[in-house]
Enzyme design. Structure first.
Site, PDB file in Angstrom:
ATOM      1  CB  VAL A   1      42.923  41.784  33.032  1.00 61.05           C
ATOM      2  CG1 VAL A   1      42.416  42.936  34.041  1.00 61.05           C
ATOM      3  CG2 VAL A   1      43.585  42.626  31.789  1.00 61.05           C
ATOM      4  CB  CYS A   2      41.261  40.565  36.948  1.00 60.85           C
ATOM      5  SG  CYS A   2      40.114  40.661  38.569  1.00 60.85           S
ATOM      6  CB  THR A   3      40.097  36.034  38.290  1.00 61.37           C
ATOM      7  OG1 THR A   3      38.906  36.464  37.697  1.00 61.37           O
ATOM      8  CG2 THR A   3      39.928  36.649  39.918  1.00 61.37           C
TER       9      THR A   3
ATOM     10  CB  SER B   1      46.613  43.585  40.684  1.00 60.17           C
ATOM     11  OG  SER B   1      46.305  43.033  41.864  1.00 60.17           O
TER      12      SER B   1
END
Lengths: 220, 220
Positions: free
Chosen positions: A119-121, A172
């Site tokens: 998830v995400c970074t 993202s």
């Protein structure tokens, strides 16, 4: 739970935790998996360097508040897993011992996993572990240049709510973790289960993985 | 942070925790407020009966997994608050000592609050405390009959993502907590700040409080 389900092998879920993880990166996906566990056999390992509570407070943001979550295992005592969830957050940055331990763990455990969700970074941690090399993946759109610059061997997809490549599901930023998790649940447990969970949490899913207004917002 | 902001009085936030709270009810709103705290002065009290970790695992669902969060204060040692967040979850049900303490705390603290936000069946706890009497409020749509039956003096609004009445902001189920919190941030900190946070968490807000496909799903 039906007899067949109760006898089914459990889904063994692990989540890596480190100081400054983004709260929703963990608890969006986990809320979906928590609800799944009401009717399906699931085990959970919350993994960190030590068994001390892990805070969401980013180490580098002096004013930030945070919430502290208790790990259940250290990386050294981690059980076998089917699914590993890697959250992002400001805490993914840099090379603190805690983050280097996360990256080593991801590198070592990946060959044994059935599925990896980032998830995400969090995809930056997976990339630094080398497990995304040669694969298509996405990440947070605000942090795009920084994260994609960490790993040139990854085929980064700029316009995506989430991307699947083999057993790797990458999303993202932040709230996209709910969409990738529900898409993964649909793949593994079926569309009825994914719909049931999204209805329980009153969440209107983004079902198109290429839907990404935040790529457009950041000119990607 | 600008000098004026750094000298501004902090926003003092509290969250009530009890066994079986729904993870996303807390961490959706808190993620928004965590991001707010990167640029604004915020203090946080995570409140429970004791300082022991509080699990999301519902006491009545044997198969469920959970995550444990550390309180920072007990109800007896709670600091003064501006905003109290009341999550829902299966754990709101019944009259355990833990839940009765939550309800007593809500009843006692409400007159001192600037704002109250309830998420999902958290409105049932506020209703049982009597603080919603004579007010418009909403709740989880799957649990509609059960929760609205707890308090006949509340003007329950069946078709709403969230409802505001005076200083009470009540949301529909689980993920609606993110929408009510961003709406509250817009009201108190302005639309730019709400937009900035929703962009950081890559969340496409429901900005119409009457948008409610889940009311329709449940025939309300």
């Amino acid at each position: 739970m039906s007899e067949s389900k109760s006898k089914a092998a459990p889904l063994r879920v692990g989540v890596v935790l480190f100081p400054g993880f983004q709260a929703l990166d963990v608890f969006g996906p986990m809320d979906c998996i928590n609800v799944l566990s009401w009717s399906h056999n699931v085990t959970l390992a919350l993994l960190s360097s030590t068994l001390e509570p892990v805070t969401t407070k980013p180490p580098t943001v002096a004013s930030a508040i945070g919430q502290s979550v208790l790990p259940t295992h250290t990386f050294a005592t981690a059980p076998c897993l089917d699914l590993l969830l890697i959250p992002g957050g400001i805490g993914t940055r840099g090379s603190s011992p805690a983050i280097e331990e996360v990256i080593s763990y991801i590198r070592n455990v990946y060959p044994q996993l059935k599925y990896l969700i980032t998830v995400c970074t969090g995809s930056g941690l997976a990339a630094r572990a080398g497990v995304l090399d040669g694969k298509r993946a996405t990440t947070n759109k605000m942090a795009w240049a920084e994260i994609t610059g960490l790993a040139v061997k990854v085929d980064w997809v700029p316009h995506a709510r989430w991307v699947t490549d083999g057993n790797v599901w990458s999303s993202s930023g932040v709230s996209a973790g709910v969409d990738v998790t529900l898409a993964w649940i649909e793949e593994v447990y079926g569309s009825d289960m994914a719909r049931k969970i999204s209805n329980i949490i009153e969440y209107t899913r983004h079902e198109d993985p290429s839907h990404d207004p935040f790529a457009e917002l950041h000119g990607l």
